[in-house]
Design a protein around this motif. Structure first.
Motif, short mmCIF file in Angstrom:
data_model
loop_
_atom_site.label_atom_id
_atom_site.label_comp_id
_atom_site.label_asym_id
_atom_site.label_seq_id
_atom_site.Cartn_x
_atom_site.Cartn_y
_atom_site.Cartn_z
N TRP A 1 -1.44 30.59 -16.68
CA TRP A 1 -2.58 31.20 -17.37
C TRP A 1 -2.17 31.89 -18.68
N THR A 2 -0.99 32.45 -18.74
CA THR A 2 -0.57 33.17 -19.96
C THR A 2 -0.44 32.24 -21.16
N GLU B 1 -2.71 29.84 -21.76
CA GLU B 1 -4.05 29.45 -22.18
C GLU B 1 -4.49 30.28 -23.38
N THR B 2 -5.42 29.73 -24.16
CA THR B 2 -5.79 30.38 -25.43
C THR B 2 -7.29 30.64 -25.54
N THR C 1 -2.94 33.19 -27.44
CA THR C 1 -2.66 33.03 -26.01
C THR C 1 -2.86 34.35 -25.28
N TYR C 2 -3.16 34.25 -24.01
CA TYR C 2 -3.30 35.45 -23.19
C TYR C 2 -1.95 36.15 -23.04
N VAL D 1 -1.73 38.63 -25.78
CA VAL D 1 -2.55 39.80 -25.49
C VAL D 1 -1.83 40.72 -24.50
N ILE D 2 -1.21 40.13 -23.48
CA ILE D 2 -0.45 40.93 -22.51
C ILE D 2 0.67 41.69 -23.21
#
Length: 339
Positions: free
Chosen positions: A174-175, A177-178, A187-188, A191-192
């Motif tokens: 999932w990390t 994915e955009t 990408t996530y 963000v993290i």
């Protein structure tokens, strides 16, 4: 005869040269210098290549920085205590392999796989902290040793085989994915990384633990005499860093859409580079998490900009080496500041 007295502090301030004022400013605000360097680099590379500021290229830079920037958060809190962690990349790769392989082979769902991965990363950090605090070994030697230990365990457990993304639960990927912001795909994982930087910056600035981290790095003996349990602080720092490296492992899996035992082998050096360029002193006690993020961006921008300009990879590495030497030299100069 009357004698006129003035404010000594004011007189000292007036008598300072512009260079001395700059030295004091950089000492008080460690992130100013890196921020200026980043801004200049962006302007220069934008002028050299019209592709540099295109949304697709910005997205690429952010993706490349996400892993190193996350590792740099853990590396920063270690370096703030006057330590260093050469094993961060190895912990990250080992953790990514554990999460990916156990989920691929046993069908373990994403959430338990992530929990297991964070447990592995934290235990690796605890081992580093235990060796540093209990055996009183230098952090450089400890993490140099565990770098080899964790990397060997990684090769043993993975059998040097890559785990494909199609064999993993979607959560682990999932990390990578955009979503789109202003035409730029983000990408996530990026963000993290930003959320982690914000959270750790808040903790270091507004909690007793954060103040103890700075105090331990600045003067461990004085901190101990003032009641700070410096050994416990160091132990907790390495444990927290291990958990952060596990988070970087999750981002790495999403970044390459697989788990490779060969991925990220040299990210330990890149994380140290980001922290040093970002203004954190290798001697401990001074620096900021935000500066490390800026440092990671500087490295990413330099490598990307030089590549777009057609510069050979050899000279890209050369440029990063020059940046490191310059950053350490400036840090030495700033440390000589007189109050």
């Amino acid at each position: 005869m009357t004698t006129t007295t003035g404010n000594p502090v004011g007189e000292e301030h007036v008598s300072r040269s512009p260079l001395s004022r700059l030295q004091h400013l950089l000492h008080a605000q460690a992130t100013i210098g890196p921020a200026v360097v980043l801004l200049i680099a962006i302007v220069v590379f934008a002028l050299l290549s019209d592709r540099f500021l295109q949304p697709g290229n910005i997205s690429l830079v952010l993706q490349q920085v996400a892993v190193v920037g996350t590792l740099a958060v853990g590396q920063t809190i270690v370096i703030l205590t006057a330590g260093i962690d050469l094993s961060c990349g190895a912990i990250m790769v080992l953790t990514s392999i554990v999460m990916a392989k156990i989920s691929a082979e046993t069908g373990l769902p994403g959430v338990p796989a992530l929990v297991l991965g964070f447990l592995v990363g934290t235990v690796c950090g605890l081992l580093n902290g235990l060796l540093v605090t209990r055996l009183k070994l230098p952090p450089f030697i400890v993490t140099l040793g565990t770098l080899n230990v964790f990397f060997a365990l990684n090769l043993w457990y993975s059998h040097s085989a890559t785990i494909r993304g199609t064999d993993m639960p979607r959560l682990l990927l999932w990390t990578g994915e955009t979503f789109t912001i202003g035409g730029t795909r983000v990408t996530y994982g990026s963000v993290i990384m930003v959320l982690l930087v914000a959270a750790m910056a808040f903790v270091l600035k507004n909690t007793a633990w954060g103040r103890h981290v700075y105090a331990t790095g600045d003067d461990p003996e004085a901190s101990r005499l003032s009641g700070i349990r410096t050994a416990r602080v160091l132990f907790s720092v390495y444990a927290a860093a291990g958990a952060v490296y596990a988070l970087a492992a999750w981002i790495l899996i999403g970044r390459i859409a697989s788990a490779s035992p060969q991925a990220g082998q040299f990210e330990n050096l890149d994380s140290i580079t980001a922290v040093v360029i970002g203004g954190t002193s290798l001697f401990g006690g001074r620096g900021a998490i935000v500066g490390s993020l800026i440092g990671a961006l500087i490295v990413g921008v330099f490598r990307n900009g030089l590549a777009l300009a057609g510069v050979d990879v050899l000279w890209q590495t050369f440029a990063v080496g020059v940046l490191i030497i310059a950053a350490v030299s400036i840090d030495q100069w700033i440390r000589k500041v007189k109050p």
